[in-house]
Design an enzyme around this catalytic site. Structure first.
Site, PDB file in Angstrom:
ATOM      1  N   SER A  61       0.807  -1.233   0.000  1.00  0.00           N
ATOM      2  CA  SER A  61       0.000   0.000   0.000  1.00  0.00           C
ATOM      3  C   SER A  61       0.835   1.276   0.000  1.00  0.00           C
ATOM      4  O   SER A  61       0.260   2.372  -0.088  1.00  0.00           O
ATOM      5  CB  SER A  61      -0.953   0.012   1.195  1.00  0.00           C
ATOM      6  OG  SER A  61      -2.063  -0.809   0.950  1.00  0.00           O
ATOM      7  N   LYS A  64       0.147   3.735  -2.663  1.00  0.00           N
ATOM      8  CA  LYS A  64      -0.865   4.796  -2.589  1.00  0.00           C
ATOM      9  C   LYS A  64      -0.275   6.195  -2.490  1.00  0.00           C
ATOM     10  O   LYS A  64      -1.011   7.177  -2.677  1.00  0.00           O
ATOM     11  CB  LYS A  64      -1.798   4.547  -1.396  1.00  0.00           C
ATOM     12  CG  LYS A  64      -2.705   3.327  -1.545  1.00  0.00           C
ATOM     13  CD  LYS A  64      -3.730   3.278  -0.418  1.00  0.00           C
ATOM     14  CE  LYS A  64      -4.656   2.073  -0.526  1.00  0.00           C
ATOM     15  NZ  LYS A  64      -4.044   0.835  -0.029  1.00  0.00           N
ATOM     16  N   SER A 121      -5.695   3.612   4.892  1.00  0.00           N
ATOM     17  CA  SER A 121      -5.257   2.868   3.710  1.00  0.00           C
ATOM     18  C   SER A 121      -6.425   2.170   3.020  1.00  0.00           C
ATOM     19  O   SER A 121      -6.303   1.033   2.539  1.00  0.00           O
ATOM     20  CB  SER A 121      -4.186   1.841   4.096  1.00  0.00           C
ATOM     21  OG  SER A 121      -3.511   1.361   2.946  1.00  0.00           O
ATOM     22  N   LYS A 226       2.911   6.764   4.900  1.00  0.00           N
ATOM     23  CA  LYS A 226       2.089   5.655   4.417  1.00  0.00           C
ATOM     24  C   LYS A 226       2.730   4.317   4.754  1.00  0.00           C
ATOM     25  O   LYS A 226       3.935   4.149   4.635  1.00  0.00           O
ATOM     26  CB  LYS A 226       1.915   5.763   2.897  1.00  0.00           C
ATOM     27  CG  LYS A 226       0.871   4.823   2.335  1.00  0.00           C
ATOM     28  CD  LYS A 226      -0.526   5.251   2.725  1.00  0.00           C
ATOM     29  CE  LYS A 226      -1.521   4.127   2.574  1.00  0.00           C
ATOM     30  NZ  LYS A 226      -1.367   3.053   3.571  1.00  0.00           N
TER      31      LYS A 226
END
Length: 379
Positions: A61, A64, A121, A226
């Site tokens: 993730s 992202k 997320s 993130k």
């Protein structure tokens, strides 16, 4: 009772990473428990430390951050607004993994969806934003890859906007490329409205958002950014922090445990803050003399240089000396960006930075037509 349970969960997560274990100094490599990693200064782009930083890996993730960048750019360009109502389509609802359980036709604002992506997320929220910006997910993914090319990233290819890799065939990035993307993200102050949220809610308090980045409540100066986890990628994080007006980015990929990714990120950030600082160059303009242009339409040209607000130097560096090297003359034609000299910043015999002196304009070579026109004008 609900508040007590939430407080208990928060305290548990707060102490899930041993704060006092973070190293303040030492060898960065000894503090790194990842498959690949990098420590970059976001203010200058300098790489302080790297380990397999260009190796192709699944970023989970952390993917992202590119999706987030495109959302921030779309907002900045006026293409979308935070107050826009975004409908959830069937593709977004079917994302799976981390999500806020959107239903087909349900609408949320860009602000709410972006919060869900950054904090929790949420894959469905990310896909909904991608479709809203580009019209379809394939178009959004194309834009992600185009943006990667524009940034000069040679070791990145996206197949989706979420980082889900169970069926991905050619979805990869590397620590360096992800740090560069993060550097771009940090240019938008809006992102900080989301990256430092620890606990929040959607749907009038019905949906809880808890930050997946546990450094938010444990690391001094943390600003984002993130996390990512899949069985293929391992435990990953792109952590950003600011101290003494210096911004650092630590990308950690392929750690064996959640704790070790946060430990490594904190160790690398500590190493950077303990050993480096920003310095503002003091250029003596009188040392940058005009350069004679031989057979040019102009007799001389003044060298120019890129303005460096700050440069990264190691703490403990001695007095900084400046050496100016400027060409006495050049032959026409002179093109834009032709080098005309350089400025070197030196401390204790070690070169800290070289600043290029170059031409900021073209100076054509004298031709017969030019001379004839000068004569006519003179007469």
């Amino acid at each position: 009772m609900k508040r007590f349970i939430l407080s208990l969960i928060t305290l548990t997560m707060l102490f899930s990473v041993p704060v006092n274990a973070y190293a303040q100094d030492g060898n960065a490599e000894e503090l790194d428990f990842s498959k690949s990693s990098i420590l970059m200064c976001a203010d200058t782009g300098d790489v302080i430390y790297e380990k397999n930083a260009y190796e192709h890996v699944s970023p989970a993730s952390v993917t992202k951050i590119m999706s987030i960048l495109l959302v921030l750019e779309a907002i900045n360009d006026g293409k979308i607004a935070l107050t826009d109502e975004v409908p959830a389509g069937s593709n977004a609802v079917a994302m799976g993994g981390s999500q806020i359980w959107l239903e087909v036709g349900e609408t949320m604002t860009v602000d709410e969806l972006l919060k869900a992506v950054v904090v929790a997320s949420a894959n469905d929220a990310c896909a909904a934003l991608g479709e809203y910006i580009s019209g379809s997910l394939p178009s959004f993914i194309t834009e992600m890859n185009q943006r990667a090319q524009e940034l000069g990233l040679e070791n990145t290819n996206f197949e989706n906007c979420t980082g889900l890799d169970d069926s991905a065939v050619n979805h990869y990035s590397c620590a360096y490329d992800l740090a560069v993307i993060a550097k771009e993200v940090l240019k938008y102050d809006l992102v900080y409205n989301y990256t430092t949220i620890w606990l929040d809610y959607l749907r009038g308090g019905e949906t809880e958002l808890n930050n997946t980045n546990k450094l938010v409540n444990t690391y001094n100066g943390i600003t984002g950014l993130k996390t990512g986890t899949t069985s293929k990628a391992g435990f990953c994080v792109c952590a950003t922090a600011k101290r003494d007006d210096m911004n650092l980015i630590a990308v950690v990929l392929g750690a064996d445990t959640s704790e070790s990714r946060f430990q490594t990120a904190a160790n690398l950030l500590d190493y950077g803050f303990a050993n480096y600082k920003l310095y503002v160059p003091d250029i003596d303009e009188e040392q940058i003399t005009d350069v004679k242009v031989i057979n040019g339409t102009e007799k001389s040209i003044k060298p120019t240089y890129d303005m460096f607000d700050k440069i990264l130097i190691k703490k403990g560096s001695g007095d900084i000396e400046y050496t100016y090297s400027v060409a006495q003359s050049v032959n026409a034609p002179v093109k834009v960006n032709d080098q005309l000299g350089e400025i070197k910043l030196i401390s204790e015999g070690r070169e800290l930075k070289t600043i290029k002196l170059y031409s900021g304009k073209e100076v054509p070579k004298i031709k017969f037509g030019y001379i004839f026109k000068k004569i006519i004008n003179y007469i």
